[in-house]
Design a protein around this motif. Structure first.
Motif, mmCIF file in Angstrom:
data_model
loop_
_atom_site.group_PDB
_atom_site.id
_atom_site.type_symbol
_atom_site.label_atom_id
_atom_site.label_comp_id
_atom_site.label_asym_id
_atom_site.label_seq_id
_atom_site.Cartn_x
_atom_site.Cartn_y
_atom_site.Cartn_z
ATOM 1 N N PRO A 95 0.810 -1.224 0.000
ATOM 2 C CA PRO A 95 0.000 0.000 0.000
ATOM 3 C C PRO A 95 0.844 1.275 0.000
ATOM 4 O O PRO A 95 0.477 2.258 -0.660
ATOM 5 C CB PRO A 95 -0.832 -0.123 1.281
ATOM 6 N N ALA A 96 1.966 1.257 0.712
ATOM 7 C CA ALA A 96 2.836 2.430 0.730
ATOM 8 C C ALA A 96 3.439 2.682 -0.648
ATOM 9 O O ALA A 96 3.493 3.820 -1.132
ATOM 10 C CB ALA A 96 3.937 2.256 1.768
ATOM 11 N N LEU A 97 3.895 1.627 -1.289
ATOM 12 C CA LEU A 97 4.478 1.768 -2.624
ATOM 13 C C LEU A 97 3.439 2.270 -3.620
ATOM 14 O O LEU A 97 3.730 3.149 -4.451
ATOM 15 C CB LEU A 97 5.055 0.434 -3.087
ATOM 16 N N ALA A 98 2.224 1.745 -3.540
ATOM 17 C CA ALA A 98 1.172 2.168 -4.457
ATOM 18 C C ALA A 98 0.808 3.634 -4.239
ATOM 19 O O ALA A 98 0.585 4.380 -5.211
ATOM 20 C CB ALA A 98 -0.064 1.284 -4.283
ATOM 21 N N ALA A 99 0.774 4.057 -2.986
ATOM 22 C CA ALA A 99 0.429 5.444 -2.690
ATOM 23 C C ALA A 99 1.513 6.396 -3.186
ATOM 24 O O ALA A 99 1.221 7.429 -3.804
ATOM 25 C CB ALA A 99 0.220 5.618 -1.192
ATOM 26 N N ALA A 100 2.768 6.062 -2.926
ATOM 27 C CA ALA A 100 3.859 6.928 -3.368
ATOM 28 C C ALA A 100 3.925 7.004 -4.885
ATOM 29 O O ALA A 100 4.248 8.056 -5.454
ATOM 30 C CB ALA A 100 5.188 6.433 -2.804
ATOM 31 N N ALA A 101 3.597 5.907 -5.547
ATOM 32 C CA ALA A 101 3.650 5.873 -7.016
ATOM 33 C C ALA A 101 2.595 6.777 -7.647
ATOM 34 O O ALA A 101 2.726 7.154 -8.810
ATOM 35 C CB ALA A 101 3.478 4.442 -7.500
ATOM 36 N N LYS A 102 1.558 7.146 -6.896
ATOM 37 C CA LYS A 102 0.563 8.080 -7.422
ATOM 38 C C LYS A 102 1.144 9.475 -7.630
ATOM 39 O O LYS A 102 0.636 10.241 -8.458
ATOM 40 C CB LYS A 102 -0.628 8.166 -6.465
ATOM 41 N N SER A 103 2.185 9.808 -6.854
ATOM 42 C CA SER A 103 2.723 11.164 -6.910
ATOM 43 C C SER A 103 4.179 11.218 -7.355
ATOM 44 O O SER A 103 4.734 12.307 -7.539
ATOM 45 C CB SER A 103 2.583 11.839 -5.534
ATOM 46 N N TYR A 104 4.800 10.053 -7.528
ATOM 47 C CA TYR A 104 6.222 10.011 -7.892
ATOM 48 C C TYR A 104 6.460 8.880 -8.876
ATOM 49 O O TYR A 104 6.077 7.735 -8.617
ATOM 50 C CB TYR A 104 7.078 9.809 -6.635
ATOM 51 N N GLY A 105 7.107 9.202 -10.000
ATOM 52 C CA GLY A 105 7.308 8.195 -11.036
ATOM 53 C C GLY A 105 8.702 7.648 -11.131
ATOM 54 O O GLY A 105 9.008 6.888 -12.055
ATOM 55 N N GLY A 106 9.558 7.976 -10.169
ATOM 56 C CA GLY A 106 10.940 7.518 -10.227
ATOM 57 C C GLY A 106 11.163 6.201 -9.512
ATOM 58 O O GLY A 106 10.223 5.479 -9.150
ATOM 59 N N ASP A 107 12.424 5.871 -9.292
ATOM 60 C CA ASP A 107 12.848 4.640 -8.613
ATOM 61 C C ASP A 107 12.320 4.664 -7.183
ATOM 62 O O ASP A 107 12.603 5.591 -6.421
ATOM 63 C CB ASP A 107 14.371 4.556 -8.650
#
Length: 247
Positions: A222-234
């Motif tokens: 869930p943390a990775l999915a949430a961060a990926a909503k606002s950040y497209g990097g590594d």
């Protein structure tokens, strides 16, 4: 520059885990960042206590500094005591952990340095810049640079315009992400979500984002999915043994 995760649990160490704790190394100089609960045994799997060259503590909560006590004991009570260890922290942040022993027992084992925002520090090969960030207690965000590479670390923080300056074009941002998307109202001024961390990383032009301080026993997805909503990097989550090599 080599960054190694010893632990990444927030609040308390889950079974078999450790709280916040990291080692940053460049040119053979080793900095132990945030010696939280259960981090010392993991450190000692990699090096002796007397091989730590400096310690940085972001704030006084024990999940970020409790294992400073056994680290200093291991150095002070050795057959040949180690030299005094430079320890950098916000003013007063070390008071409670240092009070665990009689002052004379550890008096020669460390030299305390107060961290102040806007004052550059030279620690071995590193330049350190500290940033005042909002938390329940005074908290120092850390920006460390060496050899043209930059690592930024938030400690624990609520929303702040200073976060983008802390992380600006960093090669690695290590960001507190206690919750995936929404911080409870009572903690919203003092803690961050993974979504928040992603926004900071995106705004600052960060090359890589490492989420840390997740609530114990919660899955990373869930943390990775949430961060990926606002950040497209590594993007990844801090797990014990994770090593990031820069340069």
């Amino acid at each position: 520059m080599i960054f190694t995760v010893l632990g990444g649990c927030g609040a308390w160490p889950a079974a078999g885990q450790a709280c916040s704790g990291y080692v940053l190394e460049a040119e053979g100089f080793r900095v132990f960042i945030d010696p939280g609960y259960a981090t010392l045994p993991r450190l000692l799997e990699r090096m002796r206590a007397d091989e730590v060259d400096a310690v940085l503590v972001t704030h006084s909560h024990p999940d970020h500094c409790a294992d400073l006590n056994p680290l200093l004991r291991a150095r002070a009570l050795a057959d040949v005591p180690a030299p005094a260890l430079p320890v950098y922290a916000p003013p007063g942040a070390l008071d409670a952990v240092l009070a665990l022993d009689k002052r004379r027992m550890l008096a020669d084992s460390f030299v305390a340095h107060d961290l102040s925002a806007g004052v550059p520090y030279e620690i071995g090969p590193f330049r350190l810049d500290a940033f005042d960030l909002p938390h329940h207690v005074p908290n120092a965000g850390l920006r460390l640079s060496a050899g043209g590479r930059v690592i930024a670390y938030t400690g624990d923080t609520g929303p702040s315009a200073a976060l983008v300056a802390l992380a600006e074009e960093a090669d690695l941002l290590v960001a507190e992400a206690t919750y995936p998307e929404r911080v409870p109202d009572e903690d919203a001024p003092y803690l961050s979500s993974a979504l928040d961390a992603g926004r900071t990383a995106s705004s600052a032009g960060v090359a890589r984002l490492l989420l840390t301080h997740l609530w114990p026993d919660t899955p990373s997805e869930p943390a990775l999915a949430a961060a990926a909503k606002s950040y497209g990097g590594d993007l990844s989550v801090a797990a014990a043994g994770t090593t990031v090599r820069l340069g």
